[in-house]
Each structure stands twice: as structure tokens, then as C-alpha cells.
Design a protein around this motif. Structure first.
Motif, PDB file in Angstrom:
ATOM      1  N   CYS A 358     -49.725 -39.834  13.226  1.00 54.32           N
ATOM      2  CA  CYS A 358     -48.589 -39.542  12.334  1.00 54.32           C
ATOM      3  C   CYS A 358     -47.331 -39.550  13.207  1.00 54.32           C
ATOM      4  CB  CYS A 358     -48.788 -38.192  11.649  1.00 54.32           C
ATOM      5  SG  CYS A 358     -50.188 -38.166  10.499  1.00 54.32           S
ATOM      6  N   ASN A 359     -46.830 -40.741  13.449  1.00 53.94           N
ATOM      7  CA  ASN A 359     -45.788 -40.915  14.455  1.00 53.94           C
ATOM      8  C   ASN A 359     -44.423 -40.363  14.059  1.00 53.94           C
ATOM      9  OD1 ASN A 359     -47.239 -42.312  16.541  1.00 53.94           O
ATOM     10  ND2 ASN A 359     -47.394 -44.037  15.142  1.00 53.94           N
ATOM     11  N   SER A 360     -44.246 -40.014  12.797  1.00 56.79           N
ATOM     12  CA  SER A 360     -42.943 -39.509  12.349  1.00 56.79           C
ATOM     13  C   SER A 360     -42.800 -38.006  12.559  1.00 56.79           C
ATOM     14  CB  SER A 360     -42.734 -39.851  10.872  1.00 56.79           C
ATOM     15  OG  SER A 360     -42.758 -41.252  10.666  1.00 56.79           O
ATOM     16  N   ILE A 361     -43.855 -37.368  13.037  1.00 59.71           N
ATOM     17  CA  ILE A 361     -43.803 -35.921  13.244  1.00 59.71           C
ATOM     18  C   ILE A 361     -43.141 -35.604  14.586  1.00 59.71           C
ATOM     19  CG2 ILE A 361     -45.233 -33.878  13.660  1.00 59.71           C
ATOM     20  CD1 ILE A 361     -47.186 -34.967  11.620  1.00 59.71           C
ATOM     21  N   THR A 362     -42.219 -34.640  14.574  1.00 55.78           N
ATOM     22  CA  THR A 362     -41.539 -34.195  15.798  1.00 55.78           C
ATOM     23  C   THR A 362     -41.777 -32.685  15.961  1.00 55.78           C
ATOM     24  OG1 THR A 362     -39.448 -33.651  14.716  1.00 55.78           O
ATOM     25  CG2 THR A 362     -39.787 -35.942  15.371  1.00 55.78           C
ATOM     26  N   LEU A 366     -42.643 -27.528  13.794  1.00 55.76           N
ATOM     27  CA  LEU A 366     -43.899 -27.022  14.349  1.00 55.76           C
ATOM     28  C   LEU A 366     -43.825 -25.529  14.652  1.00 55.76           C
ATOM     29  CD1 LEU A 366     -45.077 -29.944  16.654  1.00 55.76           C
ATOM     30  CD2 LEU A 366     -46.052 -29.197  14.485  1.00 55.76           C
ATOM     31  N   HIS A 367     -42.611 -24.990  14.777  1.00 57.73           N
ATOM     32  CA  HIS A 367     -42.511 -23.543  14.972  1.00 57.73           C
ATOM     33  C   HIS A 367     -43.026 -22.802  13.731  1.00 57.73           C
ATOM     34  CE1 HIS A 367     -38.821 -24.378  12.701  1.00 57.73           C
ATOM     35  NE2 HIS A 367     -38.803 -23.084  12.369  1.00 57.73           N
ATOM     36  N   LEU A 368     -42.882 -23.420  12.547  1.00 58.25           N
ATOM     37  CA  LEU A 368     -43.418 -22.830  11.323  1.00 58.25           C
ATOM     38  C   LEU A 368     -44.940 -22.834  11.343  1.00 58.25           C
ATOM     39  CD1 LEU A 368     -41.050 -24.541   8.720  1.00 58.25           C
ATOM     40  CD2 LEU A 368     -40.883 -22.211   9.627  1.00 58.25           C
ATOM     41  N   LEU A 369     -45.502 -23.944  11.822  1.00 58.11           N
ATOM     42  CA  LEU A 369     -46.964 -24.047  11.915  1.00 58.11           C
ATOM     43  C   LEU A 369     -47.503 -23.003  12.886  1.00 58.11           C
ATOM     44  CD1 LEU A 369     -49.153 -25.983  10.722  1.00 58.11           C
ATOM     45  CD2 LEU A 369     -49.060 -27.218  12.878  1.00 58.11           C
ATOM     46  N   GLY A 370     -46.807 -22.855  14.027  1.00 57.84           N
ATOM     47  CA  GLY A 370     -47.261 -21.896  15.034  1.00 57.84           C
ATOM     48  C   GLY A 370     -47.182 -20.455  14.582  1.00 57.84           C
ATOM     49  N   ASP A 383     -51.722 -39.667  19.557  1.00 55.44           N
ATOM     50  CA  ASP A 383     -50.766 -40.744  19.253  1.00 55.44           C
ATOM     51  C   ASP A 383     -49.600 -40.276  18.380  1.00 55.44           C
ATOM     52  OD1 ASP A 383     -49.785 -43.296  19.507  1.00 55.44           O
ATOM     53  OD2 ASP A 383     -50.972 -44.133  17.873  1.00 55.44           O
ATOM     54  N   CYS A 384     -49.220 -39.019  18.519  1.00 54.72           N
ATOM     55  CA  CYS A 384     -48.002 -38.514  17.864  1.00 54.72           C
ATOM     56  C   CYS A 384     -46.905 -38.492  18.919  1.00 54.72           C
ATOM     57  CB  CYS A 384     -48.234 -37.120  17.279  1.00 54.72           C
ATOM     58  SG  CYS A 384     -49.371 -37.089  15.879  1.00 54.72           S
ATOM     59  N   SER A 385     -46.175 -39.570  19.003  1.00 56.03           N
ATOM     60  CA  SER A 385     -45.219 -39.740  20.096  1.00 56.03           C
ATOM     61  C   SER A 385     -44.067 -38.748  20.059  1.00 56.03           C
ATOM     62  CB  SER A 385     -44.664 -41.171  20.085  1.00 56.03           C
ATOM     63  OG  SER A 385     -44.103 -41.486  18.817  1.00 56.03           O
ATOM     64  N   GLY A 386     -43.849 -38.080  18.910  1.00 53.39           N
ATOM     65  CA  GLY A 386     -42.764 -37.107  18.806  1.00 53.39           C
ATOM     66  C   GLY A 386     -43.100 -35.742  19.369  1.00 53.39           C
ATOM     67  N   ILE A 387     -44.337 -35.558  19.804  1.00 54.75           N
ATOM     68  CA  ILE A 387     -44.752 -34.263  20.353  1.00 54.75           C
ATOM     69  C   ILE A 387     -44.283 -34.142  21.799  1.00 54.75           C
ATOM     70  CG2 ILE A 387     -46.726 -32.793  20.905  1.00 54.75           C
ATOM     71  CD1 ILE A 387     -46.158 -33.132  17.913  1.00 54.75           C
ATOM     72  N   ASN A 388     -43.614 -33.013  22.124  1.00 52.28           N
ATOM     73  CA  ASN A 388     -43.113 -32.793  23.476  1.00 52.28           C
ATOM     74  C   ASN A 388     -43.461 -31.377  23.926  1.00 52.28           C
ATOM     75  OD1 ASN A 388     -41.342 -31.185  22.033  1.00 52.28           O
ATOM     76  ND2 ASN A 388     -39.650 -32.669  22.140  1.00 52.28           N
ATOM     77  N   ASP A 389     -42.913 -30.973  25.067  1.00 57.72           N
ATOM     78  CA  ASP A 389     -43.222 -29.652  25.610  1.00 57.72           C
ATOM     79  C   ASP A 389     -42.761 -28.527  24.693  1.00 57.72           C
ATOM     80  OD1 ASP A 389     -44.402 -30.764  27.824  1.00 57.72           O
ATOM     81  OD2 ASP A 389     -42.603 -30.668  29.073  1.00 57.72           O
ATOM     82  N   THR A 390     -41.625 -28.721  24.028  1.00 58.23           N
ATOM     83  CA  THR A 390     -41.138 -27.720  23.079  1.00 58.23           C
ATOM     84  C   THR A 390     -42.147 -27.510  21.954  1.00 58.23           C
ATOM     85  OG1 THR A 390     -38.848 -28.377  23.542  1.00 58.23           O
ATOM     86  CG2 THR A 390     -39.246 -27.102  21.538  1.00 58.23           C
ATOM     87  N   ALA A 391     -42.702 -28.618  21.450  1.00 57.92           N
ATOM     88  CA  ALA A 391     -43.717 -28.538  20.394  1.00 57.92           C
ATOM     89  C   ALA A 391     -44.939 -27.760  20.872  1.00 57.92           C
ATOM     90  CB  ALA A 391     -44.113 -29.938  19.949  1.00 57.92           C
ATOM     91  N   LEU A 392     -45.381 -28.025  22.105  1.00 53.22           N
ATOM     92  CA  LEU A 392     -46.539 -27.310  22.645  1.00 53.22           C
ATOM     93  C   LEU A 392     -46.242 -25.830  22.801  1.00 53.22           C
ATOM     94  CD1 LEU A 392     -48.021 -29.793  25.292  1.00 53.22           C
ATOM     95  CD2 LEU A 392     -48.620 -29.498  22.883  1.00 53.22           C
ATOM     96  N   GLY A 393     -44.992 -25.511  23.103  1.00 53.38           N
ATOM     97  CA  GLY A 393     -44.617 -24.102  23.180  1.00 53.38           C
ATOM     98  C   GLY A 393     -44.779 -23.405  21.841  1.00 53.38           C
ATOM     99  N   TYR A 394     -44.365 -24.068  20.770  1.00 51.90           N
ATOM    100  CA  TYR A 394     -44.545 -23.505  19.430  1.00 51.90           C
ATOM    101  C   TYR A 394     -46.031 -23.356  19.087  1.00 51.90           C
ATOM    102  CZ  TYR A 394     -39.594 -24.729  18.648  1.00 51.90           C
ATOM    103  OH  TYR A 394     -38.234 -24.838  18.733  1.00 51.90           O
ATOM    104  N   LEU A 395     -46.795 -24.412  19.391  1.00 49.16           N
ATOM    105  CA  LEU A 395     -48.222 -24.430  19.023  1.00 49.16           C
ATOM    106  C   LEU A 395     -49.047 -23.447  19.841  1.00 49.16           C
ATOM    107  CD1 LEU A 395     -48.663 -28.282  18.613  1.00 49.16           C
ATOM    108  CD2 LEU A 395     -48.568 -26.584  16.788  1.00 49.16           C
TER     109      LEU A 395
END
Length: 615
Positions: A358-362, A366-370, A383-395
Motif C-alpha cells: 500500500c504505497n500511498s500510506i505515510t 500512524l500515530h492514531l494506529l499506535g 513495500d510501503c515506501s512511505g514508512i520511515n523512522d517517525t512511523a516506527l516511533g508511532y508504531l
């Protein structure tokens, strides 16, 4: 010496106080297979007690079965799927030993049996309730179906990919086994509407039915609709079914809870439906509205590869799914951050979420999901290219995570892994496949080894920044049993030695394209990795001596991929394969070797049930 002697005497005295029933009670509390194995290896008494309580047997070769069966008085499951050389003579030898013990019998891929052998086994197992004869291909037909029809107590039968069985064979089973509750007919291409009608008329207690990829029409669904106890119907790939058949299912089948289909329609009256999968289909607003209005008890939704799926449809669908636990939206490129917001708002009990490709996800929502889906246990972001370190912090707020897939996510680094390792202590599976453009390196592996002590599966293939130092940190993961590290050109024998010594439970190892690992690393594996069952050495730098050492010492090895070993001669292959040919079940070799290996070796491998793939 005196202290050692006294210690042994005290230990013997303590063991003598433990009767067999006490030991059996202790053993019953060991749920982990590794713990049970350790219990078995303590002494002969513990081994005997464990054998007496063994209920499942899955031998690697049929020759040992006649001597073992009489000792296993509690055995109720016999799995011969790893013994493709099972034939009628073995069936004759086993028949007197089975009696009233065995309730579950797996003969998957055991296509050496004939109708007579199958009938002999079916009659011998007087209390047989579950039978698996899947993947016999063209060797299982109507006569073989007649052979198993004498198992009158049968409740479950699996006939997947029995390509020659037809309506007559299914009729034999339906008439003889009227107590059937679960039937799987996936890829039984000769079965038509007539066979399904006969099955539905005779087996009135069916609760599970899989007719995937059958050439059946809506006429079959009309017959199935009369099954009042049916709870699960799987019909993927049934392209001849239309809306009329699905309406029949909606009007009938009052107990239906799980419908897996690739034909979406306005299914009404299915108030109790809990699982809905429509992978690969075209969806519309009308379809989503119907599901939302009528299926209010859903706990699992599968919409992978659906055509036309939009955020607004997902938002509408999830509005009434407060009990949803599993959601699969993989390979839906139109899914964006708005869908993530809908998931976080409506599905607070979510445990498993698949967003692969789902390449459109950034990172935006994700803070809501977390913060909302704190019980999330499995998350696939491959293969979600919009995922970065900030996203991992939320998750990382999802502290219950057990599985996290980040393959092909090029925008993450060691910093993101630090967040995950610091908060997600329960992770048992981590996938970092081809994060080659990301800054995943030795420091990331250090944080993972320090924080994720329960890690059992790790994929770092083509993470090219990893060196021996990072792999040495991986060697500290004592629970690891699956490690994929393809294409790590900076890793040498020193790194592999650390893995071999530290990860003693390792059973699956992929070293493809690790060209700079020499024999000393493989010798360490040979001496320490006694649980190894599957290994990929394609394009490695191993030599004749190293291959022989490996294959002769890894006594549990069943699957070996040995393609493009440029430092191994034909003679080296011959000697090494002779050393391990007893236990091997799968082998991958270069086609050019076929003429170089001795016919005797190839024949012996075939007799032992080893399948060779010539590349």
C-alpha cells in the motif's frame, strides 16, 4: 571427586522418589516443544515417560514405525506425509498395530498406496475420524475413494489436488461416511454439480466444505444451501457461480459463519457471518453497503488485491466492525492515510493488519494506529515506501506486536529499529528483507539483540550494510530458529561462527549469495547447529571438505539447496550426499550434475523419498 559423587547420589535419590505418574504430570505442563525435547534427553526414565505420553507421530521414514507403534499406547495421530514411499506392504504390516488407537491419519503425498492398501488401513483404524489423502494428483481416483469409504466413523477428509477423483468416488465416500463434518475438495477438477449434490444429500452434518477451483455452478450452491449445520464454506476460484447461487446460500445455511469467495454479491440474512474474504475481486459501493448493513458480526475481512477499493469504501465498511480482529488490505494501491484513520477509529480490537504494497500510506496517521490499536499483534508493511523512522516511533506504542514486516521499506534506519526494540519486547518475527537503501546496519542489530530477546524468525537478506559485527549481535538471539541472510557480502566466517555458537535452536538458514563465508564458518555450523532442518547454500564459497563436514554432521537436515557451488567438484557432491542421503527429503542441484552423480546414489535417494529439483 567426593563432592561430585555425592551430588550424583543425591540426584539419583531425588529421581527415585518421582514415580511415573508424577513425572507424567510434570511433563504435561511443558507446552513448548523445545522444553519437551529437553525433558526427553534427561535420562532413560524421562525418555520412557515422554514416550508413554506421546500422542502424535510424524516419522521421517516408514521403516521405524512397526517397532515404535507398540510402545506408544496413547498415540492418536499418525502422520506419514514425510514418507512418500509408503506402499501396500507397509499398510499390511501396520494394520495389526493400529487398532483402536489412531483417530487421525495423514497420508498426504503417500501415493504409493493402492485401493487395497487404503482399504486395509481404513478398516484397521476402527476409530478413525480424520483422514488426509491430499496431493496424490492423478494417483487418487474413484477406486481409491471406494477404499477409504469403509471408514464409517470418519468426520474429516481432505482430498485436495486428487485430480482423478470424480463424482462416483465422492458418492462412495458420501454413502459410506455419513458422519462427515469437514470435507476439503480443493482442486478436485473431475467433481461436478452431481457429486456435490450427492454429498449434500448424504452428509447432513457437514460444518466445513471447501470446493475451491471446482468447475461447479450455482446448482451446487442450491444443494449446499440445504445444509443446516454448515458453518464454513470456501469457494475461491469458482468462476461459474453467479448471484442466484449466492442468494441460495443467503436464504439457507442458517449456521454459516465463514464465507470465503471471490464472487462478491448482495449476500443478505447472514447476520452471524464472522469471516469475509473477497481477495482479488472487483468491489463497488453497492457491495460494501450490503456487507455493512447485513454482516454486523465480522471479526475478519480480507480484501487483498481488490479492484476498485477506495478509502471511502473502507471507512464505510469498518464503521460497524467494532469486533474486527483481522484486516487484509494488501496490494491495494488506492488505500491511503484516510483508511488508516478509519481503522484506528473503528477497529480498536484489531490484532492483525496487512498493508503490504500500500504505497500511498505515510507516517501521517500512524500515530492514531499506535494509540488506538494497542492490542495489535501482527503488522505487515512490506513495500510501503512511505514508512520511515517517525512511523516506527508511532508504531512502537503497540507493545503487543509479535510480527512486524518491513521488507523493501527504504526510508527506515537503525533509529527506527531502536524505537521498536525499546518498546516491542514480545516480537518473535521481524522481516527487514531488502532494506538495502535504508541505513540498517550493525547498530540496528545490536538494539534488536538487546531488546527483542524472544525473536524466533529474522530476515535481513540483502541488508548490505551489515558486517560481521552486526551478525555477531544476531548470534545473541538464543530463541532464533529461522534466519535469512542472503546477499550479505560483508559477512565472513567470523560472523557465521557467532550465529552457529549462539543460535543453537536454528533450524532454517538461508545463506544464498554469501560468497565471502569460507569453510571455517561452515565447520562451526556443522559442530553446533544440530537442529538444522533446512539450509540454502546456493552461490556460497564452500569447498568439498566443507560440504562434506556440513552434510555429514547435520543429522536432522531434510532440505538442502546446493546450486552454483563453484568450489565443489562433482566428486565432492557425491561424497557429501552419500553422507546425508538417509534423512534428506528435498534437494536442489544443478541439472549438469545429473550425469556426474552415480545412478546408485540417485536411486537410493529416490528410495528414501527424497525429491530432487534439477535447476
Amino acid at each position: 571427586m567426593i563432592n561430585s559423587y555425592l551430588h550424583q547420589q543425591c540426584s539419583s535419590l531425588l529421581l527415585s522418589l518421582l514415580t511415573d505418574d508424577l513425572l507424567a504430570r510434570i511433563q504435561s505442563h511443558l507446552l513448548d516443544p523445545t522444553d519437551r525435547k529437553s525433558f526427553r534427553l534427561v535420562c532413560r526414565t524421562f525418555y520412557r515417560v515422554d514416550s508413554l505420553s506421546q500422542t502424535h507421530l510424524r516419522p521421517l521414514h516408514p521403516s521405524i514405525i512397526p517397532s515404535i507403534l507398540p510402545k506408544l499406547t496413547l498415540l492418536h495421530t499418525l502422520d506419514l506425509s514425510l514418507c512418500p514411499c509408503v506402499d501396500d506392504s507397509l499398510a499390511s504390516a501396520l494394520s495389526p498395530l493400529l487398532g483402536t488407537q489412531v483417530k487421525t491419519l495423514s497420508l498426504s503425498r503417500a501415493s504409493g498406496l493402492t485401493c487395497a492398501g487404503l482399504e486395509r488401513l481404513a478398516r484397521a483404524c476402527e476409530k478413525l475420524e480424520r483422514l488426509d489423502v491430499s496431493y496424490w494428483c492423478n494417483r487418487f481416483g474413484d477406486r481409491e475413494a471406494l477404499g477409504i469409504s469403509c471408514a464409517v466413523r470418519l468426520k474429516e477428509v481432505t482430498l485436495d489436488k486428487c485430480l482423478s477423483v470424480g463424482d462416483v468416488g465422492l458418492a462412495h465416500i458420501a454413502v459410506g461416511c455419513v458422519k462427515l463434518e469437514k470435507v476439503s475438495l480443493k482442486w478436485c477438477l473431475e467433481i461436478t454439480d452431481l457429486g456435490i449434490r450427492l454429498l449434500a444429500n448424504k452428509c447432513l452434518h457437514l460444518k466445513f466444505l471447501d470446493i475451491s477451483s471446482l468447475k461447479v455452478t450455482s446448482e451446487s450452491l442450491h444443494s449446499i444451501a440445504a445444509l443446516n449445520e454448515l458453518e464454513t464454506l470456501v469457494m475461491v476460484g469458482c468462476g461459474l457461480v453467479d448471484d442466484t447461487g449466492l442468494y441460495s446460500i443467503a436464504k439457507g445455511c442458517p449456521s454459516l459463519k465463514d464465507l470465503t469467495s471471490d464472487v462478491l454479491s448482495a449476500l443478505k440474512r447472514l447476520k452471524s457471518l464472522k469471516v469475509f474474504k473477497a481477495d482479488g475481486t472487483r468491489v463497488s459501493q453497492a457491495t460494501i453497503e450490503t456487507i455493512t448493513k447485513n454482516c454486523t458480526s465480522l471479526t475478519e475481512i480480507g480484501l487483498s488485491k481488490c479492484i476498485g477499493l477506495k478509502d471511502i469504501y473502507i471507512t464505510r465498511l469498518l464503521t460497524g466492525c467494532g469486533n474486527l480482529k483481522t484486516l487484509n488490505l494488501s496490494c491495494c494501491p488506492a488505500v491511503t492515510d484516510d483508511a488508516i484513520e478509519a481503522i484506528a477509529t473503528s477497529c480498536k480490537k484489531l490484532q492483525c493488519l496487512n498493508l503490504e504494497s500500500c504505497n500511498s500510506i505515510t507516517q501521517r496517521n500512524l500515530h492514531l494506529l499506535g494509540s488506538s490499536c494497542v492490542g495489535l499483534q501482527e503488522l505487515d508493511l512490506t513495500d510501503c515506501s512511505g514508512i520511515n523512522d517517525t512511523a516506527l516511533g508511532y508504531l512502537s506504542r503497540c507493545s503487543e506486536l509479535r510480527l512486524l514486516k518491513l521488507g523493501l521499506c527504504d526510508n527506515i534506519s537503525d533509529k527506527g529499529l531502536f524505537n521498536i526494540a525499546s518498546n516491542c519486547k514480545k516480537i518473535s518475527e521481524l522481516d527487514l528483507y531488502r532494506c538495502s537503501c535504508a541505513n540498517i546496519g550493525d547498530e540496528g542489530m545490536e538494539t534488536i539483540s538487546n531488546g527483542c530477546k524472544k525473536l524466533k524468525k529474522l530476515n535481513v537478506s540483502y541488508c548490505t550494510s551489515l558486517t560481521d559485527k552486526g551478525v555477531q549481535h544476531i548470534g545473541k538471539l538464543e530463541e532464533l530458529y529461522v534466519l535469512e541472510m542472503r546477499g550479505l557480502l560483508s559477512v565472513t566466517a567470523f560472523g557465521l561462527q557467532a550465529v552457529a555458537v549462539g543460535c543453537t535452536k536454528l533450524s532454517v538458514l538461508d545463506l544464498k549469495h554469501c560468497q565471502n563465508i569460507l569453510d571455517s564458518g561452515f565447520w562451526a555450523l556443522a559442530n553446533n547447529s544440530k537442529n538444522m532442518r533446512e539450509i540454502n547454500l546456493c552461490n556460497c564459497g564452500i569447498s568439498d571438505a566443507g560440504l562434506w563436514m556440513m552434510l555429514s554432521n547435520l543429522t536432522c537436515l531434510q532440505d538442502a539447496k546446493l546450486v552454483h557451488l563453484n568450489n565443489v567438484s562433482a566428486r565432492g557432491f557425491e561424497v557429501a550426499l552419500r553422507a546425508c542421503c538417509i534423512q534428506l527429503k528435498k534437494l536442489k542441484l544443478l541439472g549438469s550434475l545429473k550425469s556426474s552423480l552415480s545412478p546408485e546414489l540417485l536411486h537410493f535417494l529416490w528410495l528414501r523419498g527424497c525429491k530432487i529439483r534439477w535447476d
